[in-house]
Design a protein around this motif. Structure first.
Motif, PDB file in Angstrom:
ATOM      1  N   UNK A  63       0.858  -1.177   0.000  1.00  0.00           N
ATOM      2  CA  UNK A  63       0.000   0.000   0.000  1.00  0.00           C
ATOM      3  C   UNK A  63       0.894   1.227   0.000  1.00  0.00           C
ATOM      4  N   UNK A  64       0.491   2.265  -0.717  1.00  0.00           N
ATOM      5  CA  UNK A  64       1.344   3.448  -0.880  1.00  0.00           C
ATOM      6  C   UNK A  64       1.653   4.163   0.431  1.00  0.00           C
ATOM      7  N   UNK A  65       0.857   3.991   1.476  1.00  0.00           N
ATOM      8  CA  UNK A  65       1.118   4.667   2.755  1.00  0.00           C
ATOM      9  C   UNK A  65       2.118   3.915   3.625  1.00  0.00           C
ATOM     10  N   UNK A  66       2.493   2.704   3.217  1.00  0.00           N
ATOM     11  CA  UNK A  66       3.458   1.882   3.967  1.00  0.00           C
ATOM     12  C   UNK A  66       4.834   2.073   3.350  1.00  0.00           C
ATOM     13  N   UNK A  67       5.838   2.333   4.202  1.00  0.00           N
ATOM     14  CA  UNK A  67       7.220   2.476   3.724  1.00  0.00           C
ATOM     15  C   UNK A  67       7.779   1.110   3.348  1.00  0.00           C
ATOM     16  N   UNK A  68       8.887   1.110   2.606  1.00  0.00           N
ATOM     17  CA  UNK A  68       9.504  -0.159   2.195  1.00  0.00           C
ATOM     18  C   UNK A  68       9.870  -1.002   3.412  1.00  0.00           C
ATOM     19  N   UNK A  69      10.442  -0.408   4.418  1.00  0.00           N
ATOM     20  CA  UNK A  69      10.679  -1.057   5.713  1.00  0.00           C
ATOM     21  C   UNK A  69      10.047  -0.148   6.757  1.00  0.00           C
ATOM     22  N   UNK A  70       8.810  -0.421   7.099  1.00  0.00           N
ATOM     23  CA  UNK A  70       8.021   0.492   7.925  1.00  0.00           C
ATOM     24  C   UNK A  70       8.273   0.271   9.417  1.00  0.00           C
ATOM     25  N   UNK A  71       8.114  -0.980   9.879  1.00  0.00           N
ATOM     26  CA  UNK A  71       8.248  -1.237  11.306  1.00  0.00           C
ATOM     27  C   UNK A  71       8.626  -2.693  11.556  1.00  0.00           C
ATOM     28  N   UNK A 107       4.370  -7.919  23.039  1.00  0.00           N
ATOM     29  CA  UNK A 107       4.556  -7.562  21.639  1.00  0.00           C
ATOM     30  C   UNK A 107       4.944  -6.089  21.541  1.00  0.00           C
ATOM     31  N   UNK A 108       6.097  -5.838  20.928  1.00  0.00           N
ATOM     32  CA  UNK A 108       6.612  -4.474  20.792  1.00  0.00           C
ATOM     33  C   UNK A 108       6.658  -4.117  19.314  1.00  0.00           C
ATOM     34  N   UNK A 109       6.179  -2.916  18.993  1.00  0.00           N
ATOM     35  CA  UNK A 109       6.288  -2.396  17.639  1.00  0.00           C
ATOM     36  C   UNK A 109       7.315  -1.275  17.663  1.00  0.00           C
ATOM     37  N   UNK A 110       8.186  -1.262  16.658  1.00  0.00           N
ATOM     38  CA  UNK A 110       9.221  -0.234  16.564  1.00  0.00           C
ATOM     39  C   UNK A 110       9.203   0.359  15.164  1.00  0.00           C
ATOM     40  N   UNK A 111       9.104   1.693  15.095  1.00  0.00           N
ATOM     41  CA  UNK A 111       9.145   2.405  13.823  1.00  0.00           C
ATOM     42  C   UNK A 111      10.572   2.376  13.291  1.00  0.00           C
ATOM     43  N   UNK A 112      10.738   2.078  12.024  1.00  0.00           N
ATOM     44  CA  UNK A 112      12.061   2.001  11.410  1.00  0.00           C
ATOM     45  C   UNK A 112      12.334   3.221  10.532  1.00  0.00           C
ATOM     46  N   UNK A 113      11.891   4.389  10.984  1.00  0.00           N
ATOM     47  CA  UNK A 113      12.109   5.607  10.220  1.00  0.00           C
ATOM     48  C   UNK A 113      11.134   5.770   9.078  1.00  0.00           C
ATOM     49  N   UNK A 122       4.698   7.055   9.596  1.00  0.00           N
ATOM     50  CA  UNK A 122       4.717   6.797  11.030  1.00  0.00           C
ATOM     51  C   UNK A 122       3.769   5.721  11.521  1.00  0.00           C
ATOM     52  N   UNK A 123       3.777   5.589  12.850  1.00  0.00           N
ATOM     53  CA  UNK A 123       2.934   4.639  13.574  1.00  0.00           C
ATOM     54  C   UNK A 123       2.238   5.424  14.681  1.00  0.00           C
ATOM     55  N   UNK A 124       0.934   5.202  14.806  1.00  0.00           N
ATOM     56  CA  UNK A 124       0.157   5.917  15.813  1.00  0.00           C
ATOM     57  C   UNK A 124      -0.571   4.924  16.704  1.00  0.00           C
ATOM     58  N   UNK A 125      -0.503   5.173  18.010  1.00  0.00           N
ATOM     59  CA  UNK A 125      -1.260   4.416  19.003  1.00  0.00           C
ATOM     60  C   UNK A 125      -1.994   5.446  19.845  1.00  0.00           C
ATOM     61  N   UNK A 126      -3.302   5.324  19.933  1.00  0.00           N
ATOM     62  CA  UNK A 126      -4.133   6.286  20.669  1.00  0.00           C
ATOM     63  C   UNK A 126      -3.880   7.721  20.195  1.00  0.00           C
ATOM     64  N   UNK A 127      -3.797   7.902  18.886  1.00  0.00           N
ATOM     65  CA  UNK A 127      -3.600   9.205  18.238  1.00  0.00           C
ATOM     66  C   UNK A 127      -2.266   9.865  18.570  1.00  0.00           C
ATOM     67  N   UNK A 128      -1.318   9.130  19.109  1.00  0.00           N
ATOM     68  CA  UNK A 128       0.018   9.650  19.389  1.00  0.00           C
ATOM     69  C   UNK A 128       1.028   8.928  18.523  1.00  0.00           C
ATOM     70  N   UNK A 129       1.882   9.705  17.846  1.00  0.00           N
ATOM     71  CA  UNK A 129       2.932   9.078  17.039  1.00  0.00           C
ATOM     72  C   UNK A 129       3.972   8.491  17.985  1.00  0.00           C
TER      73      UNK A 129
END
Length: 141
Positions: free
Chosen positions: A39-47, A57-63, A67-74
């Motif tokens: 999908x165009x909104x997903x980066x090549x290496x997103x998270x 379970x931990x999610x980590x943004x890879x730049x 971005x990644x949002x949880x409860x409307x917070x990046x």
């Protein structure tokens, strides 16, 4: 643990509504990603999804760009709970527990890219948890 991401919002152009995985996995638009969402909104290496020392379970943004949002917070890194909704790019995905049978069934979906070529999974280190003491307690003891 085996987890499932379930798409909660309407996103045009996606044929699948859920993705089952066992951490650690790299999610991105790149066909070589363990969890490829084209999908165009997903980066090549997103998270990256991985487990911490407490098996959470931990999610980590890879730049990523969007971005990644949880409860409307990046967020850059966050421990996720079952039934929590995380926004990755334009996709709102609910985290659910899954079974080995669902994981095996999800393996039958055709992958994009060359499935005969393998590549080692890059594992990114989790960020250290913040020190709970105020700075003056760390200095003065």
């Amino acid at each position: 643990m085996i987890y499932k991401l379930v798409l909660k919002n309407e996103v045009p152009g996606l044929n699948r509504r859920s993705w089952t995985f066992k951490p650690p996995v790299l999610l991105g638009r790149d066909p070589d990603s363990n969890l490829c969402i084209n999908h165009h909104s997903i980066s090549r290496q997103h998270c990256q999804f991985s487990l911490n020392g407490d098996e959470g379970l931990v999610i980590k943004d890879l730049g990523s760009t969007n971005g990644i949002y949880v409860d409307d917070n990046r967020i850059q890194q966050h421990v996720l709970m079952p039934n929590q909704v995380v926004q990755i790019g334009a996709l709102e995905l609910e985290i659910q527990f899954s079974s080995p049978d669902e994981l095996a069934a999800s393996q039958h979906y055709p992958r994009e890219g060359n499935v005969d070529r393998t590549r080692p999974l890059p594992v990114y280190q989790l960020d250290a948890p913040p020190d709970p003491k105020p700075w003056w307690r760390r200095v003065l003891g």
